[in-house]
Design a protein around this motif. Structure first.
Motif, PDB file in Angstrom:
ATOM      1  N   VAL A  75     -11.947 -43.043  20.578  1.00 55.97           N
ATOM      2  CA  VAL A  75     -11.429 -42.757  19.239  1.00 55.97           C
ATOM      3  C   VAL A  75     -10.091 -42.045  19.370  1.00 55.97           C
ATOM      4  N   ASP A  76      -9.017 -42.685  18.913  1.00 57.26           N
ATOM      5  CA  ASP A  76      -7.689 -42.078  18.954  1.00 57.26           C
ATOM      6  C   ASP A  76      -6.751 -42.948  18.125  1.00 57.26           C
ATOM      7  N   ASP A  77      -5.933 -42.344  17.275  1.00 56.67           N
ATOM      8  CA  ASP A  77      -5.005 -43.131  16.452  1.00 56.67           C
ATOM      9  C   ASP A  77      -3.548 -42.920  16.853  1.00 56.67           C
ATOM     10  N   ASP A  78      -3.325 -42.317  18.029  1.00 57.89           N
ATOM     11  CA  ASP A  78      -1.975 -41.945  18.442  1.00 57.89           C
ATOM     12  C   ASP A  78      -1.337 -43.039  19.296  1.00 57.89           C
ATOM     13  N   VAL A  79      -0.022 -42.932  19.447  1.00 60.79           N
ATOM     14  CA  VAL A  79       0.716 -43.812  20.352  1.00 60.79           C
ATOM     15  C   VAL A  79       1.218 -42.983  21.522  1.00 60.79           C
ATOM     16  N   VAL A  80       1.536 -43.649  22.614  1.00 59.18           N
ATOM     17  CA  VAL A  80       2.049 -42.980  23.809  1.00 59.18           C
ATOM     18  C   VAL A  80       3.468 -42.479  23.544  1.00 59.18           C
ATOM     19  N   SER A  81       3.719 -41.227  23.894  1.00 61.58           N
ATOM     20  CA  SER A  81       5.066 -40.669  23.804  1.00 61.58           C
ATOM     21  C   SER A  81       5.486 -40.147  25.176  1.00 61.58           C
ATOM     22  N   THR A  82       6.775 -39.998  25.364  1.00 62.34           N
ATOM     23  CA  THR A  82       7.296 -39.550  26.659  1.00 62.34           C
ATOM     24  C   THR A  82       6.729 -38.190  27.046  1.00 62.34           C
ATOM     25  N   SER A  83       6.553 -37.312  26.071  1.00 66.09           N
ATOM     26  CA  SER A  83       6.037 -35.971  26.359  1.00 66.09           C
ATOM     27  C   SER A  83       4.579 -35.986  26.804  1.00 66.09           C
ATOM     28  N   ASN A  84       3.866 -37.097  26.603  1.00 65.82           N
ATOM     29  CA  ASN A  84       2.475 -37.216  27.055  1.00 65.82           C
ATOM     30  C   ASN A  84       2.378 -37.413  28.566  1.00 65.82           C
ATOM     31  N   LEU A  85       3.402 -37.987  29.165  1.00 62.89           N
ATOM     32  CA  LEU A  85       3.285 -38.521  30.515  1.00 62.89           C
ATOM     33  C   LEU A  85       3.140 -37.455  31.592  1.00 62.89           C
ATOM     34  N   GLN A  86       3.439 -36.222  31.254  1.00 61.30           N
ATOM     35  CA  GLN A  86       3.291 -35.113  32.195  1.00 61.30           C
ATOM     36  C   GLN A  86       1.820 -34.852  32.534  1.00 61.30           C
ATOM     37  N   ARG A  87       0.907 -35.313  31.704  1.00 58.75           N
ATOM     38  CA  ARG A  87      -0.508 -35.014  31.902  1.00 58.75           C
ATOM     39  C   ARG A  87      -1.447 -36.175  31.575  1.00 58.75           C
ATOM     40  N   GLN A  88      -1.015 -37.137  30.787  1.00 59.89           N
ATOM     41  CA  GLN A  88      -1.894 -38.220  30.349  1.00 59.89           C
ATOM     42  C   GLN A  88      -1.730 -39.407  31.290  1.00 59.89           C
ATOM     43  N   ILE A  89      -2.506 -39.384  32.376  1.00 63.76           N
ATOM     44  CA  ILE A  89      -2.275 -40.264  33.520  1.00 63.76           C
ATOM     45  C   ILE A  89      -2.671 -41.717  33.277  1.00 63.76           C
ATOM     46  N   LEU A  90      -3.255 -42.033  32.155  1.00 66.25           N
ATOM     47  CA  LEU A  90      -3.584 -43.425  31.840  1.00 66.25           C
ATOM     48  C   LEU A  90      -2.343 -44.237  31.487  1.00 66.25           C
ATOM     49  N   TYR A  91      -1.252 -43.566  31.141  1.00 66.90           N
ATOM     50  CA  TYR A  91      -0.106 -44.248  30.556  1.00 66.90           C
ATOM     51  C   TYR A  91       1.136 -44.131  31.431  1.00 66.90           C
ATOM     52  N   THR A  92       2.068 -45.073  31.204  1.00 65.17           N
ATOM     53  CA  THR A  92       3.306 -45.092  31.966  1.00 65.17           C
ATOM     54  C   THR A  92       4.499 -45.176  31.018  1.00 65.17           C
ATOM     55  N   THR A  93       5.671 -45.024  31.577  1.00 67.95           N
ATOM     56  CA  THR A  93       6.896 -44.996  30.770  1.00 67.95           C
ATOM     57  C   THR A  93       7.079 -46.276  29.952  1.00 67.95           C
ATOM     58  N   VAL A  94       6.765 -47.420  30.520  1.00 63.72           N
ATOM     59  CA  VAL A  94       6.977 -48.688  29.804  1.00 63.72           C
ATOM     60  C   VAL A  94       6.024 -48.841  28.617  1.00 63.72           C
ATOM     61  N   GLU A  95       5.000 -47.993  28.537  1.00 63.35           N
ATOM     62  CA  GLU A  95       4.020 -48.095  27.444  1.00 63.35           C
ATOM     63  C   GLU A  95       4.294 -47.125  26.302  1.00 63.35           C
ATOM     64  N   VAL A  96       5.378 -46.377  26.382  1.00 68.43           N
ATOM     65  CA  VAL A  96       5.752 -45.459  25.301  1.00 68.43           C
ATOM     66  C   VAL A  96       5.878 -46.247  23.999  1.00 68.43           C
ATOM     67  N   GLY A  97       5.251 -45.721  22.946  1.00 68.49           N
ATOM     68  CA  GLY A  97       5.267 -46.372  21.648  1.00 68.49           C
ATOM     69  C   GLY A  97       4.081 -47.270  21.384  1.00 68.49           C
ATOM     70  N   GLN A  98       3.291 -47.577  22.416  1.00 61.99           N
ATOM     71  CA  GLN A  98       2.117 -48.431  22.242  1.00 61.99           C
ATOM     72  C   GLN A  98       0.881 -47.593  21.930  1.00 61.99           C
ATOM     73  N   LYS A  99      -0.125 -48.242  21.336  1.00 64.36           N
ATOM     74  CA  LYS A  99      -1.357 -47.557  20.945  1.00 64.36           C
ATOM     75  C   LYS A  99      -2.160 -47.123  22.178  1.00 64.36           C
ATOM     76  N   LYS A 100      -2.560 -45.861  22.192  1.00 65.97           N
ATOM     77  CA  LYS A 100      -3.301 -45.342  23.335  1.00 65.97           C
ATOM     78  C   LYS A 100      -4.627 -46.065  23.538  1.00 65.97           C
ATOM     79  N   VAL A 101      -5.365 -46.324  22.448  1.00 67.20           N
ATOM     80  CA  VAL A 101      -6.683 -46.951  22.609  1.00 67.20           C
ATOM     81  C   VAL A 101      -6.561 -48.347  23.197  1.00 67.20           C
ATOM     82  N   GLU A 102      -5.493 -49.057  22.848  1.00 64.37           N
ATOM     83  CA  GLU A 102      -5.321 -50.411  23.360  1.00 64.37           C
ATOM     84  C   GLU A 102      -4.975 -50.398  24.852  1.00 64.37           C
ATOM     85  N   ILE A 103      -4.064 -49.507  25.240  1.00 61.94           N
ATOM     86  CA  ILE A 103      -3.695 -49.387  26.649  1.00 61.94           C
ATOM     87  C   ILE A 103      -4.890 -48.918  27.475  1.00 61.94           C
ATOM     88  N   ALA A 104      -5.595 -47.913  26.985  1.00 63.74           N
ATOM     89  CA  ALA A 104      -6.757 -47.382  27.700  1.00 63.74           C
ATOM     90  C   ALA A 104      -7.813 -48.457  27.892  1.00 63.74           C
TER      91      ALA A 104
END
Length: 252
Positions: A75-104
């Motif tokens: 459950v999450d309605d957020d998108v990946v942002s650059t400031s997330n990448l310091q700790r949110q290891i599921l995501y990468t720079t090229v995925e900034v702006g995409q839905k977290k639940v979809e990438i996960a």
């Protein structure tokens, strides 16, 4: 627009057997007497709902999928942002702006193809919480605000769903399990709800590795709940500080 209760997919429970791929994948678990093939089947037939796919949710989701949990809801309605990448290891720079639940969901499915992923692109609220919680065996709180934590705590208690709780701030992490075998509930430890908005998210200091450590410990508690191995941290709060490696266990 947030989905209503009527358009949340209902999960049909079907007993799953270990596949030939599972027998190869989980050999290290089979060598553990407290888990073995029986425990692995329990993991495959378990369902876990993870609220929040951020700093805590990232390592938690990875290790639940890697452990062979059969059904995971996110459950999450957020998108990946650059400031997330310091700790949110599921995501990468090229995925900034995409839905977290979809990438996960994509990455967990790639890790363990036999997993069933339910991605809920929504915020947890009073209108959908019961419908969601009823479908899962274990609830995992990976949120970062007091109001949502209180909602998760009260609803999981009323439905008698084990709740794996975790929180992080600066260098300190906290872990506990509520509603486990008639044990204490969230309100026993946190009887009042502090008011949010004391500081903005960007003002909160947080070392990136902290949620990684905390989310991994949270995953371990869920594996304990499902398989019965070890001692679940019910009625106790683990508080640890990675700055000086202090770990303290408090009973409540």
């Amino acid at each position: 627009m947030q989905p209503t209760i009527t358009n949340i997919t209902t999960i049909t429970t079907i007993m799953k057997k270990l596949s030939s791929e599972d027998l190869s994948r989980f050999t290290r678990h089979f060598s553990l007497s407290e888990i073995g093939e029986t425990g692995q089947e329990k993991l495959k037939n378990a369902s876990v709902l993870v609220i929040g796919a951020g700093g805590l949710g990232s390592p938690l989701l990875v290790y639940l999928a890697a452990a062979g949990i059969g059904t995971i809801g996110i459950v999450d309605d957020d998108v990946v942002s650059t400031s997330n990448l310091q700790r949110q290891i599921l995501y990468t720079t090229v995925e900034v702006g995409q839905k977290k639940v979809e990438i996960a969901a994509q990455k967990l499915k790639a890790l363990y193809p036999e997993i069933d992923i339910q991605a809920y692109d929504t915020r947890l609220n009073d209108s959908n919480v019961e419908s969601l919680f009823q479908q899962y065996d274990v609830i995992a709180d990976c949120t970062d605000n007091y109001k949502t934590r209180q909602l998760i705590g009260s609803k999981s208690a009323s439905l008698n769903k084990p709740l794996a709780f975790a929180s992080v701030l600066n260098y300190e992490g906290q872990i506990s399990v509520f509603n486990y075998q008639n044990g204490p509930v969230y309100a026993d430890l946190f009887p009042t709800t502090p008011q949010d908005g004391i500081y903005s998210e960007n003002d909160i200091g947080l070392l990136g590795v902290l949620p990684g450590i905390t989310g991994t410990l949270q995953a371990n508690e869920i594996i304990k709940i499902v398989t019965g191995y070890g001692e679940v941290i019910s009625g106790r709060l683990l508080v640890f500080n990675i700055r000086d490696n202090r770990f303290n266990l408090f009973r409540f």
